[in-house]
Write a protein that holds these residues in place. Structure first.
Motif, PDB file in Angstrom:
ATOM      1  N   LYS A 108       0.832  -1.214   0.000  1.00 25.30           N
ATOM      2  CA  LYS A 108       0.000   0.000   0.000  1.00 25.30           C
ATOM      3  C   LYS A 108       0.861   1.256   0.000  1.00 25.30           C
ATOM      4  O   LYS A 108       0.384   2.330  -0.354  1.00 25.30           O
ATOM      5  CB  LYS A 108      -0.889   0.003   1.247  1.00 25.30           C
ATOM      6  N   TYR A 110       1.512   3.055   2.485  1.00 27.52           N
ATOM      7  CA  TYR A 110       0.888   4.063   3.361  1.00 27.52           C
ATOM      8  C   TYR A 110       1.934   4.828   4.166  1.00 27.52           C
ATOM      9  O   TYR A 110       1.673   5.906   4.664  1.00 27.52           O
ATOM     10  CB  TYR A 110      -0.084   3.395   4.332  1.00 27.52           C
ATOM     11  N   ILE A 148      -6.382  -5.881   1.650  1.00 28.11           N
ATOM     12  CA  ILE A 148      -6.599  -4.986   2.785  1.00 28.11           C
ATOM     13  C   ILE A 148      -7.933  -4.242   2.622  1.00 28.11           C
ATOM     14  O   ILE A 148      -8.725  -4.141   3.563  1.00 28.11           O
ATOM     15  CB  ILE A 148      -5.420  -3.987   2.916  1.00 28.11           C
ATOM     16  N   ASP A 149      -8.193  -3.739   1.419  1.00 28.37           N
ATOM     17  CA  ASP A 149      -9.473  -3.063   1.167  1.00 28.37           C
ATOM     18  C   ASP A 149     -10.644  -3.985   1.521  1.00 28.37           C
ATOM     19  O   ASP A 149     -11.585  -3.587   2.202  1.00 28.37           O
ATOM     20  CB  ASP A 149      -9.591  -2.663  -0.314  1.00 28.37           C
ATOM     21  N   PHE A 158      -8.293  -3.994  12.096  1.00 29.21           N
ATOM     22  CA  PHE A 158      -6.841  -3.789  12.068  1.00 29.21           C
ATOM     23  C   PHE A 158      -6.441  -2.699  13.053  1.00 29.21           C
ATOM     24  O   PHE A 158      -7.238  -1.803  13.370  1.00 29.21           O
ATOM     25  CB  PHE A 158      -6.405  -3.325  10.669  1.00 29.21           C
ATOM     26  N   ARG A 160      -5.027   0.713  14.294  1.00 32.91           N
ATOM     27  CA  ARG A 160      -5.114   2.036  13.674  1.00 32.91           C
ATOM     28  C   ARG A 160      -4.342   3.057  14.481  1.00 32.91           C
ATOM     29  O   ARG A 160      -4.104   2.881  15.667  1.00 32.91           O
ATOM     30  CB  ARG A 160      -6.581   2.469  13.539  1.00 32.91           C
ATOM     31  N   GLU A 161      -4.007   4.132  13.808  1.00 31.59           N
ATOM     32  CA  GLU A 161      -3.352   5.255  14.475  1.00 31.59           C
ATOM     33  C   GLU A 161      -4.423   6.202  15.013  1.00 31.59           C
ATOM     34  O   GLU A 161      -5.598   6.059  14.693  1.00 31.59           O
ATOM     35  CB  GLU A 161      -2.450   5.976  13.479  1.00 31.59           C
ATOM     36  N   GLY A 164      -7.072   7.639  12.893  1.00 30.56           N
ATOM     37  CA  GLY A 164      -8.091   6.760  12.336  1.00 30.56           C
ATOM     38  C   GLY A 164      -7.634   5.965  11.128  1.00 30.56           C
ATOM     39  O   GLY A 164      -8.393   5.173  10.570  1.00 30.56           O
ATOM     40  N   LEU A 165      -6.369   6.191  10.706  1.00 31.81           N
ATOM     41  CA  LEU A 165      -5.869   5.446   9.557  1.00 31.81           C
ATOM     42  C   LEU A 165      -5.142   4.178  10.017  1.00 31.81           C
ATOM     43  O   LEU A 165      -4.779   4.034  11.183  1.00 31.81           O
ATOM     44  CB  LEU A 165      -4.930   6.339   8.729  1.00 31.81           C
ATOM     45  N   LEU A 166      -4.934   3.294   9.082  1.00 34.69           N
ATOM     46  CA  LEU A 166      -4.356   1.991   9.421  1.00 34.69           C
ATOM     47  C   LEU A 166      -2.880   2.107   9.779  1.00 34.69           C
ATOM     48  O   LEU A 166      -2.137   2.857   9.158  1.00 34.69           O
ATOM     49  CB  LEU A 166      -4.517   1.029   8.237  1.00 34.69           C
TER      50      LEU A 166
END
Lengths: 666, 250
Positions: A108, A110, A148-149, A158, A160-161, A164-166
């Motif tokens: 990803k 990210y 993942i999607d 999963f 998260r930070e 709110g993101l993975l």
């Protein structure tokens, strides 16, 4: 039915080592040519479509409900096919994928740290020690982001930070953070996602679920897989299930070693039965031995428990320099009397060398008599994993925050407090890279028989990187198999057959006879005693280090043991009831055949690569030495018949994109 | 150590069962509880008696397959699964009773093995998010606040072992059902089906013959994954909302 191949005494003429012959090479894997990033799209486009109205007339049997099987059953059910799903557990949610701890890789990027599909592909080919197919691995990297999607959409929680993101972490010695995780329970959460999707299709009527059922034979009609014979483990009834195609997603065969991190029921029966019916077995000797497991505590041990290798990030591994210190309290052994052997031998990677190297060096120091912990047999099999320095550097709270669940698990199993006493670890069998040979479509050499997840051989080469197994299982199940199987199903529905068909009657009769035989021997030894003995032989001679002499000896021992099994096993109880001894007996009977093939494969591959270390093939300083000119191929083994010898078919591995290099971690 | 085991033996679903006494000797404190039963089974096999049937698979506390009532407690004296219970929790000379889960919704199959397929049917009734393969949006398109994600994860840790039901005097499956309601209800992806989910899952729970919840709390104390009791509050809240806004199920 299975009977007993006789113990070898005089090698048959014309066979290599008197054990196997070589057949025609495999030249076509069905992977499209062209730029590597276009191949999967090309295949998806060229694979025939099935009209939605026709799908419900087509039936697919799927054996196993782990990440690969569960995901495939749900996806094919959603598409409208008629799916029959089988598992031996009482619920599909319990398949052993559930036990995976660490995480799942996905390209990803990210973290904006330079990850890409190509880099994941490259890392995975290199991690597999250049013994996997480029086309397959690239596809795996390509579908990783979709996984993942999909899982997030299903509600997989999963990590998260705060935004709110993975979250991601790095894993398995790679230099990017691409591993998605759900604390130490990633496998559980991914499997529950697939399980819920599967149960949704059960409710919708597209999937018929058969829990507590075990596949005991594949039905092959006119050269095509058309169904299975299964035993209802509750009633004992032998059932026939027919379909247009069969998918095996029945996991790996690590339990051939008796002690492994696999579940008690994990077995090779589904794939081994298919092998005997004509499916080639790919690279059976490639097994992964994980360095950070809790050591064997005694003869009663039934399984081994893995602790995430993330512990090696902060723990230091050592043994006493002198054998006479091995039964001392480790806290009393002064610094100068300790051998931090990984830091000593591999100064640049230290405790973070790859799994195969960390495992083999642990074996070496224990073989020298410097292992620690209780003696099991004549040896102490354990090394210290010491958090003392980390506790000084980081505080107990910080260590608990990072590793608390693992340290608690260690304490629960061993009764020792790892905050006070160094932990003891030892390698254990964990994953099998080998499995049924499949082409790019995941189809075996039996048309209509597809193989997904750990059960196939395809994507990890000679060594699997951390967090890649979950990726492959879900990749196969959600995104690869549903596209490739339609190309096959588009040719169907196939000719109607019923239970009176000759091939069905024969398959069923062979299962009935085998069950009856196992119950009738009534000898002196329990199934477990055979399994333990087989495991000891496999671990000693086909474990972390293999040699010609040892493997030849193991083959003889296994043949003798198999012979005794069919004369002297004792299985009590009936055929028409829940009978766990009978279940185990059938599985061990198949392990006794597989074990021999693993040894033959390990014997023929006179090189060291990945998890396969041949004592004869090492560098001057004892490191693994590959021989690319001779061995850059997949070894696909054909069943040679009950009294015959297996036939080796080589599939050359061609590297167009990745340059082959010897690994070095010094 | 030497122990006296009193174990439930039952040949089949319809046969009458009984407690049978088995002495075991030389049990090591490092054995797991199930390894102790393995040793007993090897001895039974050697003397021609059929081994005791019990379920287990991963033996590392995550698959949820094992589950025994050990001296009246689901999974025994520690907060863990039966497979992770070790013999150091017992003392020489102990008498231990071993029974299967007892609940109408978990009929006995044989000895210590029960049928928990009722749990699967509760999930079938709505314990999922409808998201067909291939239809998912990019994972970062919907951020999830960390405290929601953490609470969802906490509830998703349920392993479906059934200890909550076995421990409950009413044999209620409410903690199991509520854990799933909370896992999916905490996530934005779970919102569209939230009301239908609670109504349908609870309806199935009742049809399966599980008892009602009277807030006793034994379930949560027995849960090896320590799912807190307040997930049941969440279920009740969701149910109230659903019934007011969407009416009763058909």
């Amino acid at each position: 039915m299975t009977t007993t191949p006789t113990t070898s005494s005089t090698p048959a003429p014309g066979l290599v080592y008197g054990l196997y012959s070589e057949g025609e090479p495999i030249t076509d894997t069905k992977a499209p040519d062209g730029p590597i990033d276009r191949r999967w799209n090309t295949r998806k486009f060229e694979a025939a479509l099935v009209n939605p109205a026709n799908r419900r007339k087509l039936s697919v049997i799927i054996v196993g409900t782990g990440l690969a099987g569960g995901a495939a059953a749900a996806t094919l059910g959603e598409a409208g096919y008629h799916v029959k799903s089988f598992c031996y557990q009482d619920s599909p949610r319990r398949a052993h994928s559930i036990a995976a701890q660490g995480g799942i890789n996905a390209a990803k990027n990210y973290k904006n740290d330079g990850d890409s599909t190509y880099r994941l592909f490259y890392d995975t080919v290199k991690g597999g020690d250049y013994r996997s197919r480029e086309s397959n691995v690239y596809r795996l990297a390509e579908v990783s982001a979709n996984i993942i999607d999909q899982c997030v959409a299903q509600g997989v929680p999963f990590a998260r930070e705060y935004g709110g993101l993975l979250d991601n972490r790095s894993f398995g010695g790679v230099q990017v953070s691409r591993t998605f995780y759900a604390r130490g329970q990633t496998g559980q959460q991914l499997l529950i996602g697939a399980y819920q999707a599967l149960e949704r299709q059960v409710a919708a009527g597209t999937v018929e679920m058969f829990s507590r059922h075990e596949m005991l034979e594949v039905i092959v009609v006119d050269g095509k897989a058309r169904g299975i014979i299964a035993r209802d483990l509750v009633t004992g009834e032998i059932e026939t299930h027919l379909a247009d195609a069969v998918v095996l997603a029945s996991g790996g065969y690590g339990n051939v070693f008796y002690l492994s991190t696999n579940a008690m029921g994990s077995n090779v029966t589904a794939t081994w039965r298919a092998h005997r019916k004509g499916a080639y077995f790919g690279n059976p000797c490639y097994t992964q031995i994980h360095p950070t497991c809790i050591p064997v505590a005694g003869d009663h041990q039934s399984k081994l428990t893995l602790m995430s290798e993330s512990l090696r990030n902060d723990g230091r591994i050592w043994v006493p320099k002198r054998a006479e210190d091995c039964d001392k309290d480790p806290r009393q052994i002064p610094e100068e009397d300790r051998d931090y052997y990984l830091e000593r031998i591999y100064p640049s990677f230290g405790n973070l060398v790859p799994r195969d190297i960390a495992s083999r060096q642990a074996k070496n120091v224990c073989d020298e008599g410097r292992g620690v912990g209780p003696k099991v047999g004549d040896f102490r099999r354990g090394v210290y994993l010491d958090f003392t320095d980390a506790l000084k550097r980081m505080s107990a709270d910080a260590v608990a925050e990072k590793y608390g669940n693992l340290l608690d698990m260690y304490q629960r199993i061993t009764g020792e407090n790892p905050y006070e006493v160094p932990m003891r670890i030892y390698p254990a069998v964990h994953y099998t890279m080998g499995g049924l040979w499949v082409d790019y479509d995941l189809q075996s050499t039996i048309p209509g028989l597809f193989v997904a997840g750990e059960a196939n051989f395809s994507d990890h080469g000679a060594n699997r990187l951390g967090a890649s197994a979950l990726m492959q299982g879900l990749g196969d199940g959600y995104f690869v198999l549903p596209h490739t199987i339609r190309d096959y199903l588009a040719k169907g529905p196939f000719e109607k057959i019923d239970e009176s068909h000759e091939a069905v009657v024969e398959a069923r009769a062979s299962v009935d006879a085998r069950v009856a035989k196992l119950l009738s021997i009534n000898g002196d030894r329990s199934v477990d005693s055979f399994h333990k003995e087989l495991g000891t032989v496999m671990w000693e001679y086909c474990g972390m280090e293999r040699s010609e002499e040892g493997l030849l000896k193991a083959i003889d021992l296994i043949r003798g043991l198999r012979d005794e099994f069919w004369r002297n096993v004792k299985v009590l109880g009936g055929a028409d009831t829940l009978n766990q001894s009978l279940e185990k007996a059938g599985r061990v009977a198949d392990f006794l055949e597989l074990g021999e093939l693993m040894c033959i494969d390990a014997l023929h591959r006179r090189e060291s690569c990945g998890g396969h270390f041949r004592a004869e093939s090492q560098t001057d300083d004892g490191e693994a030495l590959r021989h690319d000119e001779e061995y850059a191929y997949v070894a696909a083994w054909e069943w040679g018949g009950q009294d015959g010898a297996p036939v080796l078919h080589k599939e050359d591995l061609v590297y167009e994109f990745v340059e082959l290099k010897q690994r070095s971690y010094k | 150590m030497n122990l006296t085991l009193k174990i439930w033996r039952q040949a089949g679903p319809k046969t009458k069962g009984e407690m049978v006494t088995y002495p075991v000797t030389d049990i090591s404190a490092d054995m797991s509880f199930l390894e102790m039963l393995d040793v007993l089974n090897e001895q039974l096999n050697a003397r021609g008696e059929e081994p005791i049937a019990f379920d287990s698979d991963c033996r590392e506390g995550i698959c949820g397959m094992c589950g025994l009532m050990i001296s009246g407690k689901a999974h025994g004296p520690e907060v863990t699964t039966t497979c992770q219970l070790h013999m150091r929790s017992f003392s020489d000379g102990d008498e231990i009773t071993i029974e299967p889960w007892r609940a109408d919704a978990f009929p006995v199959i044989k000895d210590l093995v029960v049928d928990r397929s009722s749990f699967d049917r509760i999930i079938q009734a709505g314990g999922f998010i409808s998201a067909n393969t291939g239809s998912a949006p990019e994972a970062h398109s919907v951020p999830v606040p960390k405290h929601h994600a953490d609470r969802s994860f906490m509830a998703a840790a349920c392993i479906g072992c059934g200890a909550c039901v076995a421990a409950c005097p009413n044999a209620s499956g409410m903690l199991f059902t509520a854990a799933k309601i909370t896992h999916l209800g905490e996530l934005p992806q779970g919102q569209p089906e939230r009301s239908a989910r609670v109504v349908n899952m609870l309806d199935q729970h009742d049809r399966e013959g599980f008892g009602g919840c009277t807030n006793i709390g034994e379930c949560s104390l027995a849960c090896p994954k320590e799912i807190p009791l307040d997930v049941i509050n969440q279920l009740n809240k969701d149910l109230r909302y659903a019934l007011i806004h969407h009416g009763t199920p058909e």
